[in-house]
Design a protein around this motif. Structure first.
Motif, PDB file in Angstrom:
ATOM      1  N   SER A 141       0.838  -1.189   0.000  1.00 39.96           N
ATOM      2  CA  SER A 141       0.000   0.000   0.000  1.00 39.96           C
ATOM      3  C   SER A 141       0.875   1.242   0.000  1.00 39.96           C
ATOM      4  O   SER A 141       1.901   1.293   0.677  1.00 39.96           O
ATOM      5  CB  SER A 141      -0.925   0.028   1.221  1.00 39.96           C
ATOM      6  OG  SER A 141      -1.706   1.204   1.214  1.00 39.96           O
ATOM      7  N   SER A 143      -1.033   4.184   0.223  1.00 46.09           N
ATOM      8  CA  SER A 143      -2.091   5.119   0.571  1.00 46.09           C
ATOM      9  C   SER A 143      -1.918   5.671   1.980  1.00 46.09           C
ATOM     10  O   SER A 143      -1.662   4.928   2.921  1.00 46.09           O
ATOM     11  CB  SER A 143      -3.446   4.419   0.461  1.00 46.09           C
ATOM     12  OG  SER A 143      -4.471   5.251   0.946  1.00 46.09           O
ATOM     13  N   ASP A 316      -3.527   3.064  -4.301  1.00 49.48           N
ATOM     14  CA  ASP A 316      -3.078   1.671  -4.291  1.00 49.48           C
ATOM     15  C   ASP A 316      -3.482   0.901  -5.547  1.00 49.48           C
ATOM     16  O   ASP A 316      -2.978  -0.204  -5.780  1.00 49.48           O
ATOM     17  CB  ASP A 316      -3.651   0.931  -3.070  1.00 49.48           C
ATOM     18  CG  ASP A 316      -2.998   1.375  -1.776  1.00 49.48           C
ATOM     19  OD1 ASP A 316      -1.916   1.980  -1.847  1.00 49.48           O
ATOM     20  OD2 ASP A 316      -3.575   1.133  -0.707  1.00 49.48           O
TER      21      ASP A 316
END
Length: 433
Positions: A141, A143, A316
């Motif tokens: 990820s 984010s 993502d």
């Protein structure tokens, strides 16, 4: 562990430095050695480093703590392990509080060092400039909304606390549970998942607890259940909200007493077990409705983790898609290089109701159908390829035919309609009819 990973060892004692370097080199990673903090910082500023292992007092001035502080401030994507010649509880607490990944006492056992490096170093390269708070081995990820999730994961993976993971279907709850296990001290033991919604009440009880010979018709032999099979490891209970109330009481006893009895058995069996549960339901609401025991909810919910849906972390989408491309390149022996700009825009425009699972399936389908070096819109599922919604998926209406002023005869009208039908079906007379 990636074969291109680089580990920097900062150690004044050449004997310890050589021993650690030899173990890591045999594991397939590249090792850079330094005997001074100042030189180590030069290395970090000039080269990509995936992990630093430094003696607490290497270089004396500055020492390992100052190295840790500098790395956390200026190179925060690099995890740091500190070592010392003797156990020092206060030094250990201080190192962990400042952000060290772990604190080890020398000499460090080769097997333990390699296992720790495998857990810490991500399986894919950390994006340049990413914060360590955005990185957790086994989970991908970029984010910001995952920052708080990773912070919790890094801390709870080192404990044996019960964990409840909530999130929509397909967000990666089992992946997260597995990553917690693989970054814990139980990593070399079993990780056993079970979908509680996939079995009837009687089968679920037998699967979890096992049974003794003669416990019921067909029980011809003693059989171990998942609790016993997962002893010393981690049991992952997916869709925990589907467990019947009767079984909830028995599960609570296992969690509280770390012991259980097989079906038909009279002997308590002791366990050393970590339980991670997951659900896509609102368990608090289920408790209010009487469908889930409040005491079990509080026992499972010692640590609560919510995985946000993919639509809330659009940063993502493309990194995950590229990860799946590499995965399926290896699986299908393909050589897809990436995603075309047009397909990329469709990926970002889609709301991904099925979350990461839907994204993975979309990439897998495209990898099979794509004939060029990049995934194009034509290879994507209709739901993704027409990201504008249902209206965008409807075929364009055919233009209305121009009629002569005096109209058309029935025969002329039939001919015109047949001609248009043949044009739309590519000349296929059966489909046109």
């Amino acid at each position: 562990m990636r074969k291109d990973a680089v580990v920097l060892i900062v150690e004044e004692d050449s004997h310890h430095s050589e021993a650690m370097a030899e173990a890591l080199t045999k594991a397939g990673v590249r090792v850079v050695r330094s005997d001074a903090i100042s030189h180590a910082l030069e290395v970090v500023s000039q080269k990509r480093v995936d992990l630093i292992i430094s003696d607490l007092f290497a270089g004396r001035n500055p020492d390992g703590i100052e190295l840790l502080d500098t790395v956390r401030r200026d190179f925060s994507s690099i995890p740091v392990i500190l070592t010392a010649d003797s156990p020092d509880l206060e030094a250990c607490k201080d190192a962990i509080r400042r952000g060290a990944w772990d604190f080890l006492v020398k000499p460090v056992e080769a097997k333990r060092l390699v296992a720790l490096a495998e857990r810490i170093i991500p399986s894919v390269a950390v994006p340049k400039g990413a914060s360590l708070d955005y990185v957790f081995p086994g989970v991908i990820s970029r984010s910001p909304v995952m920052q708080s999730v990773f912070r919790v994961l890094r801390r709870v993976s080192k404990t044996d606390l019960s964990i409840l993971i909530e999130g929509e279907s397909g967000t990666g709850k089992e992946l997260t549970a597995r990553a917690i296990h693989e970054n814990s001290h139980r990593a070399d033991k079993q990780f056993l998942p079970i979908n509680c919604a996939g079995l009837s009440e009687s089968l679920l009880e037998s699967e979890l607890f096992g049974h003794v010979k003669g416990a019921f018709t067909g029980a011809l032999n003693d059989r171990k259940g998942l609790f016993q099979l997962a002893d010393k490891g981690t049991l992952f209970l997916d869709e925990i909200g589907e467990i019947p109330l009767m079984l909830q009481a028995k599960l609570l006893r296992v969690l509280e007493e770390q012991s259980f009895r097989r079906l038909g058995g009279l002997k308590d069996i002791k366990l050393d077990l970590r339980v991670i549960a997951a659900t896509n339901k609102n368990l608090r609401e289920a408790v209010r409705e009487g469908a889930f025991r409040q005491d079990l909810y509080f026992r499972l919910n010692v640590i609560h983790i919510t995985i946000p849906p993919l639509r809330e972390r659009p940063e993502d989408i493309l990194p995950l898609a590229r990860f799946f491309i590499e995965l399926y390149n290896r699986k299908f022996k393909r050589h897809i290089e990436g995603i075309s700009p047009e397909a990329g825009r469709l990926f970002l425009a889609h709301d991904w109701p099925g979350n990461v699972r839907e994204l993975r399936n979309a990439v897998e389908r495209a990898m099979i159908l794509e004939e060029t070096s990049q995934i194009r819109p034509s290879s994507l599922p209709i739901s993704v390829g027409h990201a504008g919604g249902p209206a965008a998926q409807a075929p364009a209406a055919a233009p209305a035919p121009e009629l002569p002023d005096d109209g058309l005869s029935l025969e002329d009208n039939e001919k015109m309609l047949l001609k248009r039908a043949l044009e739309r079906t590519g000349g296929n007379q059966t489909q046109a009819a």
